[in-house]
Scaffold this motif. Structure first.
Motif, PDB file in Angstrom:
ATOM      1  N   ALA A 201       0.831  -1.208   0.000  1.00 13.47           N
ATOM      2  CA  ALA A 201       0.000   0.000   0.000  1.00 13.47           C
ATOM      3  C   ALA A 201       0.866   1.259   0.000  1.00 13.47           C
ATOM      4  O   ALA A 201       0.557   2.237  -0.691  1.00 13.47           O
ATOM      5  N   LEU A 202       1.965   1.238   0.759  1.00  8.95           N
ATOM      6  CA  LEU A 202       2.884   2.388   0.758  1.00  8.95           C
ATOM      7  C   LEU A 202       3.484   2.599  -0.617  1.00  8.95           C
ATOM      8  O   LEU A 202       3.631   3.745  -1.074  1.00  8.95           O
ATOM      9  N   ALA A 203       3.826   1.513  -1.313  1.00  7.73           N
ATOM     10  CA  ALA A 203       4.374   1.636  -2.669  1.00  7.73           C
ATOM     11  C   ALA A 203       3.338   2.238  -3.615  1.00  7.73           C
ATOM     12  O   ALA A 203       3.669   3.093  -4.444  1.00  7.73           O
ATOM     13  N   VAL A 204       2.090   1.818  -3.488  1.00  8.89           N
ATOM     14  CA  VAL A 204       1.011   2.367  -4.316  1.00  8.89           C
ATOM     15  C   VAL A 204       0.851   3.865  -4.026  1.00  8.89           C
ATOM     16  O   VAL A 204       0.743   4.679  -4.951  1.00  8.89           O
ATOM     17  N   LEU A 205       0.850   4.229  -2.756  1.00  7.37           N
ATOM     18  CA  LEU A 205       0.701   5.638  -2.390  1.00  7.37           C
ATOM     19  C   LEU A 205       1.901   6.466  -2.839  1.00  7.37           C
ATOM     20  O   LEU A 205       1.757   7.634  -3.200  1.00  7.37           O
ATOM     21  N   HIS A 206       3.080   5.868  -2.819  1.00  9.57           N
ATOM     22  CA  HIS A 206       4.281   6.587  -3.253  1.00  9.57           C
ATOM     23  C   HIS A 206       4.170   6.993  -4.717  1.00  9.57           C
ATOM     24  O   HIS A 206       4.738   8.012  -5.125  1.00  9.57           O
ATOM     25  N   GLU A 207       3.439   6.223  -5.502  1.00  8.40           N
ATOM     26  CA  GLU A 207       3.213   6.592  -6.902  1.00  8.40           C
ATOM     27  C   GLU A 207       2.329   7.845  -7.000  1.00  8.40           C
ATOM     28  O   GLU A 207       2.431   8.599  -7.955  1.00  8.40           O
ATOM     29  N   ALA A 208       1.477   8.049  -6.006  1.00 14.37           N
ATOM     30  CA  ALA A 208       0.618   9.237  -5.986  1.00 14.37           C
ATOM     31  C   ALA A 208       1.346  10.440  -5.415  1.00 14.37           C
ATOM     32  O   ALA A 208       1.221  11.555  -5.917  1.00 14.37           O
ATOM     33  N   CYS A 209       2.125  10.221  -4.358  1.00 14.76           N
ATOM     34  CA  CYS A 209       2.841  11.305  -3.682  1.00 14.76           C
ATOM     35  C   CYS A 209       4.089  10.729  -3.045  1.00 14.76           C
ATOM     36  O   CYS A 209       4.019   9.752  -2.301  1.00 14.76           O
ATOM     37  N   ALA A 210       5.231  11.345  -3.311  1.00 14.19           N
ATOM     38  CA  ALA A 210       6.519  10.822  -2.844  1.00 14.19           C
ATOM     39  C   ALA A 210       6.802  11.104  -1.373  1.00 14.19           C
ATOM     40  O   ALA A 210       7.838  10.698  -0.867  1.00 14.19           O
ATOM     41  N   SER A 211       5.898  11.775  -0.674  1.00 19.52           N
ATOM     42  CA  SER A 211       6.103  12.045   0.749  1.00 19.52           C
ATOM     43  C   SER A 211       5.819  10.793   1.567  1.00 19.52           C
ATOM     44  O   SER A 211       4.692  10.282   1.580  1.00 19.52           O
ATOM     45  N   THR A 212       6.826  10.315   2.271  1.00 17.68           N
ATOM     46  CA  THR A 212       6.676   9.150   3.138  1.00 17.68           C
ATOM     47  C   THR A 212       5.694   9.442   4.269  1.00 17.68           C
ATOM     48  O   THR A 212       4.852   8.596   4.604  1.00 17.68           O
ATOM     49  N   ALA A 213       5.775  10.627   4.858  1.00 12.59           N
ATOM     50  CA  ALA A 213       4.878  10.991   5.962  1.00 12.59           C
ATOM     51  C   ALA A 213       3.422  10.969   5.504  1.00 12.59           C
ATOM     52  O   ALA A 213       2.544  10.475   6.219  1.00 12.59           O
ATOM     53  N   TRP A 214       3.158  11.496   4.318  1.00 10.13           N
ATOM     54  CA  TRP A 214       1.799  11.505   3.766  1.00 10.13           C
ATOM     55  C   TRP A 214       1.295  10.071   3.611  1.00 10.13           C
ATOM     56  O   TRP A 214       0.193   9.740   4.046  1.00 10.13           O
ATOM     57  N   GLY A 215       2.111   9.229   3.009  1.00 10.72           N
ATOM     58  CA  GLY A 215       1.718   7.846   2.792  1.00 10.72           C
ATOM     59  C   GLY A 215       1.442   7.117   4.096  1.00 10.72           C
ATOM     60  O   GLY A 215       0.445   6.400   4.218  1.00 10.72           O
ATOM     61  N   LYS A 216       2.306   7.307   5.084  1.00  7.33           N
ATOM     62  CA  LYS A 216       2.114   6.629   6.370  1.00  7.33           C
ATOM     63  C   LYS A 216       0.840   7.090   7.060  1.00  7.33           C
ATOM     64  O   LYS A 216       0.151   6.295   7.704  1.00  7.33           O
ATOM     65  N   ARG A 217       0.513   8.377   6.939  1.00 10.94           N
ATOM     66  CA  ARG A 217      -0.725   8.871   7.553  1.00 10.94           C
ATOM     67  C   ARG A 217      -1.946   8.237   6.890  1.00 10.94           C
ATOM     68  O   ARG A 217      -2.916   7.901   7.567  1.00 10.94           O
ATOM     69  N   LEU A 218      -1.895   8.085   5.567  1.00 15.88           N
ATOM     70  CA  LEU A 218      -3.026   7.466   4.876  1.00 15.88           C
ATOM     71  C   LEU A 218      -3.148   5.984   5.214  1.00 15.88           C
ATOM     72  O   LEU A 218      -4.263   5.475   5.385  1.00 15.88           O
ATOM     73  N   ILE A 219      -2.018   5.302   5.341  1.00 15.18           N
ATOM     74  CA  ILE A 219      -2.040   3.890   5.706  1.00 15.18           C
ATOM     75  C   ILE A 219      -2.630   3.725   7.112  1.00 15.18           C
ATOM     76  O   ILE A 219      -3.439   2.831   7.353  1.00 15.18           O
ATOM     77  N   ALA A 220      -2.242   4.589   8.029  1.00 12.19           N
ATOM     78  CA  ALA A 220      -2.698   4.482   9.419  1.00 12.19           C
ATOM     79  C   ALA A 220      -4.213   4.643   9.553  1.00 12.19           C
ATOM     80  O   ALA A 220      -4.802   4.141  10.502  1.00 12.19           O
ATOM     81  N   ALA A 221      -4.833   5.315   8.602  1.00 11.72           N
ATOM     82  CA  ALA A 221      -6.271   5.577   8.693  1.00 11.72           C
ATOM     83  C   ALA A 221      -7.119   4.536   7.946  1.00 11.72           C
ATOM     84  O   ALA A 221      -8.344   4.660   7.927  1.00 11.72           O
ATOM     85  N   ARG A 222      -6.482   3.543   7.341  1.00 10.42           N
ATOM     86  CA  ARG A 222      -7.262   2.504   6.654  1.00 10.42           C
ATOM     87  C   ARG A 222      -8.035   1.676   7.660  1.00 10.42           C
ATOM     88  O   ARG A 222      -7.590   1.550   8.800  1.00 10.42           O
ATOM     89  N   PRO A 223      -9.147   1.078   7.265  1.00  7.35           N
ATOM     90  CA  PRO A 223      -9.738   1.064   5.933  1.00  7.35           C
ATOM     91  C   PRO A 223     -10.631   2.290   5.697  1.00  7.35           C
ATOM     92  O   PRO A 223     -11.138   2.897   6.638  1.00  7.35           O
ATOM     93  N   TYR A 224     -10.798   2.612   4.438  1.00  7.04           N
ATOM     94  CA  TYR A 224     -11.658   3.721   4.020  1.00  7.04           C
ATOM     95  C   TYR A 224     -12.951   3.155   3.461  1.00  7.04           C
ATOM     96  O   TYR A 224     -12.926   2.272   2.606  1.00  7.04           O
ATOM     97  N   ALA A 225     -14.067   3.667   3.937  1.00 10.40           N
ATOM     98  CA  ALA A 225     -15.371   3.204   3.459  1.00 10.40           C
ATOM     99  C   ALA A 225     -15.726   3.839   2.120  1.00 10.40           C
ATOM    100  O   ALA A 225     -16.365   3.213   1.276  1.00 10.40           O
ATOM    101  N   THR A 226     -15.299   5.092   1.942  1.00  6.90           N
ATOM    102  CA  THR A 226     -15.647   5.811   0.709  1.00  6.90           C
ATOM    103  C   THR A 226     -14.426   6.549   0.177  1.00  6.90           C
ATOM    104  O   THR A 226     -13.461   6.808   0.911  1.00  6.90           O
ATOM    105  N   ALA A 227     -14.510   6.903  -1.087  1.00  7.89           N
ATOM    106  CA  ALA A 227     -13.450   7.705  -1.693  1.00  7.89           C
ATOM    107  C   ALA A 227     -13.333   9.047  -0.973  1.00  7.89           C
ATOM    108  O   ALA A 227     -12.220   9.535  -0.756  1.00  7.89           O
ATOM    109  N   ASP A 228     -14.453   9.623  -0.579  1.00 10.49           N
ATOM    110  CA  ASP A 228     -14.412  10.902   0.135  1.00 10.49           C
ATOM    111  C   ASP A 228     -13.640  10.796   1.443  1.00 10.49           C
ATOM    112  O   ASP A 228     -12.935  11.732   1.839  1.00 10.49           O
ATOM    113  N   ASP A 229     -13.756   9.649   2.120  1.00 13.61           N
ATOM    114  CA  ASP A 229     -12.979   9.436   3.347  1.00 13.61           C
ATOM    115  C   ASP A 229     -11.481   9.445   3.036  1.00 13.61           C
ATOM    116  O   ASP A 229     -10.688  10.024   3.784  1.00 13.61           O
TER     117      ASP A 229
END
Length: 172
Positions: free
Chosen positions: A21-49
């Motif tokens: 998942a971090l590798a997938v997010l890194h393709e969207a944004c190269a910030s490690t901190a950003w990716g880790k924050r998004l991983i920590a909040a999984r799972p997401y019920a909706t795209a808006d979340d």
């Protein structure tokens, strides 16, 4: 873990192992901190979340995190070879005249000299002229103003890239 109403790409993303998942997010944004924050909040019920989590993570990025994120973006007018996202996002420069491309190169260099990083703009849907005009305008910003403008542009780019992740297959 995910409901049946969760978009398939988002459901696949929710179910990925952390490192994938971090590798997938890194393709969207190269910030490690950003990716880790998004991983920590999984799972997401909706795209808006997911988008809300991205916006919140982008808002908290430090100057170093922003620099890491910007390092993942090629200069406007010079998309990375073999990078379909870069080429797609910078489509507005593809048909630009040689004169406009040369002017954009000069602006990129002047901007990088002043701010120490690539000129970052959400290029999706913008013409080469619009990107040039934005670079001309933003080069007059203070470093503080520009850091916040970059944060806003990065947030827009991240949302567009995350939307593609939600709509498409989440596997790297």
């Amino acid at each position: 873990m995910t409901s049946t109403s969760t978009p398939p790409g988002l459901a696949r993303f929710n179910d990925l192992e952390e490192h994938t998942a971090l590798a997938v997010l890194h393709e969207a944004c190269a910030s490690t901190a950003w990716g880790k924050r998004l991983i920590a909040a999984r799972p997401y019920a909706t795209a808006d979340d997911l988008y809300a989590a991205s916006d919140a993570a982008t808002a908290t990025l430090t100057a170093e995190d922003l620099a890491e994120a910007m390092a993942g973006h090629p200069p406007i007018g010079r998309p990375r070879s073999g990078d379909p996202a870069s080429a797609r996002e910078q489509r507005g420069m593809a048909g630009a005249s040689d004169e406009l491309k040369a002017e954009m190169l000069e602006l990129n260099l002047a901007y990088q000299e002043k701010f120490g990083h690539v000129f970052l703009i959400c290029a999706t849907g913008r013409t080469g002229e619009q990107m040039r005009d934005a670079a001309k305008e933003r080069i007059g910003n203070s470093p503080e103003q520009e850091r916040e403008t970059v944060r806003t542009e990065l947030g827009r780019i991240n949302r567009i890239r995350l939307a593609r992740l939600v709509e498409e297959d989440a596997r790297p």
